[in-house]
Scaffold this active site. Structure first.
Site, PDB file in Angstrom:
ATOM      1  CB  CYS A  57      16.342  74.030  -9.041  1.00 29.00           C
ATOM      2  SG  CYS A  57      15.440  75.574  -9.022  1.00 29.00           S
ATOM      3  CB  ALA A  79      19.778  60.427   5.017  1.00 29.07           C
ATOM      4  CB  THR A 133      19.346  77.058 -14.604  1.00 30.13           C
ATOM      5  OG1 THR A 133      19.386  77.731 -13.350  1.00 30.13           O
ATOM      6  CG2 THR A 133      20.324  75.897 -14.599  1.00 30.13           C
TER       7      THR A 133
HETATM    8  C1  UGA Z   1      18.485  74.857  -5.272  1.00 26.01           C
HETATM    9  C2  UGA Z   1      19.893  75.313  -4.876  1.00 26.01           C
HETATM   10  O1  UGA Z   1      20.125  74.988  -3.503  1.00 26.01           O
HETATM   11  C3  UGA Z   1      20.061  76.819  -5.090  1.00 26.01           C
HETATM   12  O2  UGA Z   1      21.383  77.219  -4.771  1.00 26.01           O
HETATM   13  C4  UGA Z   1      19.754  77.145  -6.561  1.00 26.01           C
HETATM   14  O3  UGA Z   1      19.846  78.528  -6.821  1.00 26.01           O
HETATM   15  C5  UGA Z   1      18.326  76.685  -6.876  1.00 26.01           C
HETATM   16  O4  UGA Z   1      18.220  75.262  -6.633  1.00 26.01           O
HETATM   17  C6  UGA Z   1      18.057  77.001  -8.321  1.00 26.01           C
HETATM   18  O5  UGA Z   1      18.700  76.399  -9.186  1.00 26.01           O
HETATM   19  O6  UGA Z   1      17.275  77.906  -8.593  1.00 26.01           O
HETATM   20  P1  UGA Z   1      16.088  74.983  -4.077  1.00 26.01           P
HETATM   21  O7  UGA Z   1      15.558  74.219  -5.240  1.00 26.01           O
HETATM   22  O8  UGA Z   1      15.349  76.169  -3.583  1.00 26.01           O
HETATM   23  O9  UGA Z   1      17.577  75.508  -4.390  1.00 26.01           O
HETATM   24  O10 UGA Z   1      16.168  73.951  -2.868  1.00 26.01           O
HETATM   25  P2  UGA Z   1      17.309  73.288  -1.969  1.00 26.01           P
HETATM   26  O11 UGA Z   1      17.398  74.008  -0.680  1.00 26.01           O
HETATM   27  O12 UGA Z   1      18.554  73.074  -2.729  1.00 26.01           O
HETATM   28  O13 UGA Z   1      16.632  71.865  -1.679  1.00 26.01           O
HETATM   29  C7  UGA Z   1      16.384  70.960  -2.763  1.00 26.01           C
HETATM   30  C8  UGA Z   1      15.807  69.670  -2.263  1.00 26.01           C
HETATM   31  O14 UGA Z   1      16.799  68.913  -1.559  1.00 26.01           O
HETATM   32  C9  UGA Z   1      14.620  69.798  -1.315  1.00 26.01           C
HETATM   33  O15 UGA Z   1      13.637  68.865  -1.699  1.00 26.01           O
HETATM   34  C10 UGA Z   1      15.218  69.460   0.047  1.00 26.01           C
HETATM   35  O16 UGA Z   1      14.274  68.911   0.929  1.00 26.01           O
HETATM   36  C11 UGA Z   1      16.261  68.420  -0.348  1.00 26.01           C
HETATM   37  N1  UGA Z   1      17.380  68.271   0.633  1.00 26.01           N
HETATM   38  C12 UGA Z   1      18.186  69.321   0.908  1.00 26.01           C
HETATM   39  C13 UGA Z   1      17.611  67.041   1.231  1.00 26.01           C
HETATM   40  O17 UGA Z   1      16.890  66.053   0.978  1.00 26.01           O
HETATM   41  N2  UGA Z   1      18.659  66.907   2.112  1.00 26.01           N
HETATM   42  C14 UGA Z   1      19.480  67.944   2.409  1.00 26.01           C
HETATM   43  O18 UGA Z   1      20.413  67.760   3.211  1.00 26.01           O
HETATM   44  C15 UGA Z   1      19.227  69.182   1.790  1.00 26.01           C
END
Ligand code: UGA
Length: 437
Positions: free
Chosen positions: A264, A256, A121
């Site tokens: 990321c 939430a 990225t």
């Molecule tokens: C994120 C993106 O979702 C991927 O598509 C992307 O490829 C990746 O970054 C990257 O750039 O490499 P990731 O960091 O693995 O993926 O995690 P996510 O599933 O996006 O979750 C990120 C954070 O958001 C976590 O701390 C999760 O607990 C939080 N989250 C997620 C919430 O607080 N609420 C939600 O509804 C969803």
């Protein structure tokens, strides 16, 4: 096809294994000899479901090897750049040291017609800059930007069957020579219906940062609604269910809680703002500053709520944190909101014990002053309050009656809104959710 993958972290290790699974001959290259030794022994250097099995499976075929020697890239048709772009210390911008070093190291090994494929990225404009370096070295080679959208915890499936492929080529045209090479490389997922979009370099780079910024915005939006729900006595989980039924909004990423973390989303929105500033377009992204601020506010809010839950003071309170990975099914604690809350509570006088199925070693390296206990019932023993901060299945499934018998005082803060408040209150718990009455 013969492939080199430069950088064997979350992105590169998974990508190398998946490309071998698709039938290609792959060499993974990294400067870290420890990582290479583990991967060569078919052990993933981090926890990712299914990756150990995949490494064993493909290494048995002889199609996958790992080395610290960049000259092993010579002879590959396609070279993937998969190194990290962390936040620069003391700044918002992405640290491009590793991308620059990997590209420079690769250049002398390029052969006519090779593809250099960027997956990291990066700030928009990077591909054009690297394309010039590739062109100076080997005019018949091409640089493509092919961003990766894998989620930790689902990385193998996301790589083998992604939602979409994005090919960023120099002229943005479907007829560019690199398109056919990538189509051959990804033949299996393309045949099973994965769409692919061809575009120019800057658009492909922006797709990635725009996607992560949108996801971060969605989470901060619902967390802002949680603040309003708290102020008005409403329930953010019911609100999310109801607005999420509108297809245009969708229920995903509307949970939430303590906010987003990881390697990321937080650093990507900051790097995006920094790059917009360099381009003279900073106004376009000032809203991301608010997204970041709402997200960081969640952490201090949880510390305050815990103080209230503990009767007004944290001093000497024994607090057990359930889950410190930045999300379930990962051992990653980079910018983990759970770990940051645990450390804050300890600094403010609480005695914090942390438990997690996978992330304890990584957490202990960052904050050795916290107590770490791998066994959930031992971690809960004698607690004055429990904080569920990462929603691992085993914490969602805790039985409120059984759990109550271990603690000193039955108080729980549900930082991910995953428990049934009625059930926990009926078992005698003082239950506190986020954005819920
Ligand atoms: C994120 C993106 O979702 C991927 O598509 C992307 O490829 C990746 O970054 C990257 O750039 O490499 P990731 O960091 O693995 O993926 O995690 P996510 O599933 O996006 O979750 C990120 C954070 O958001 C976590 O701390 C999760 O607990 C939080 N989250 C997620 C919430 O607080 N609420 C939600 O509804 C969803």
């Amino acid at each position: 096809m013969r492939i080199s993958v430069i950088g064997c972290g979350y992105l590169g290790a998974v990508h190398a294994a998946c490309m071998a699974k698709l039938g290609h001959q792959v060499v993974g290259i990294d400067v870290d000899p420890r990582k290479i030794a583990e991967l060569s022994a078919a052990n993933a250097p981090f926890y990712e479901p299914g990756l150990d099995e995949l490494l064993q499976d493909v290494q048995a075929t002889g199609r996958l090897s790992f080395t610290t020697d960049i000259s092993a890239a010579a002879g590959s048709d396609v070279h993937f750049i998969c190194v990290g772009t962390p936040q620069t210390k003391g700044e918002n911008a992405a640290d491009m040291t590793y991308v620059n070093a990997a590209t420079t190291a690769l250049l002398p090994h390029l052969r006519p017609g090779n593809l250099v494929v960027g997956k990291s990225t990066v700030p928009v404009g990077t591909a054009a800059r690297l394309a010039r370096l590739v062109d100076e070295q080997e005019p018949s080679a091409h640089l493509v930007w092919n961003p990766e959208f894998l989620r930790e915890g689902h990385a193998v499936a996301d790589t083998l069957q992604p939602d979409r492929f994005v090919y960023g080529v120099a002229d943005g045209s479907e007829d560019h020579a690199a398109v056919a090479v990538l189509d051959e490389l990804y033949a299996a997922p393309l045949a099973s219906g994965t769409p692919r979009l061809v575009m120019d370099h800057p658009t492909a780079e922006l797709v990635k940062t725009a996607a992560n910024s949108f996801l971060a915005t969605k989470i901060s939006f619902i967390n802002a609604m949680a603040e309003l729900c708290e102020a008005s006595g409403a329930d953010v989980t019911r609100l999310a269910d109801a607005i999420g039924m509108d297809d245009r909004i969708g229920r995903k990423f509307l949970n939430a809680g303590i906010g987003f973390g990881g390697g990321c989303l937080p650093k990507d929105i900051r790097a995006f703002m920094a790059r917009a500033g360099e381009l003279g377009a900073d106004q376009a992204l000032t809203f991301l500053r608010e997204v970041d601020a709402i997200n960081m506010r969640r952490r201090s809010r949880v510390v305050e709520l815990t103080r209230v839950l503990c009767g007004g003071s944290l001093l000497g309170q024994r607090i057990t944190v359930l889950g410190v990975a930045f999300k379930p099914e990962s051992d990653d604690v980079r910018d983990s909101p759970a770990l940051s809350i645990a450390a804050q509570l300890q600094l403010q006088g609480a005695v914090v014990t942390v438990t997690d199925p996978k992330a304890l070693e990584n957490a202990a390296r960052r904050f050795p002053e916290l107590q770490y206990e791998p066994d959930t019932s031992a971690a809960i023993q004698g607690a004055d309050a429990l904080l569920l901060l990462t929603e691992w299945r085993e914490y969602r499934d805790l039985d409120p009656f059984e759990t109550a018998s271990g603690v000193t005082t039955a108080r729980i803060l549900d930082g991910r809104n995953v428990l049934d408040p009625g059930k926990w209150r009926a078992a005698g718990w003082q239950y506190r959710g986020l954005g819920r009455p």
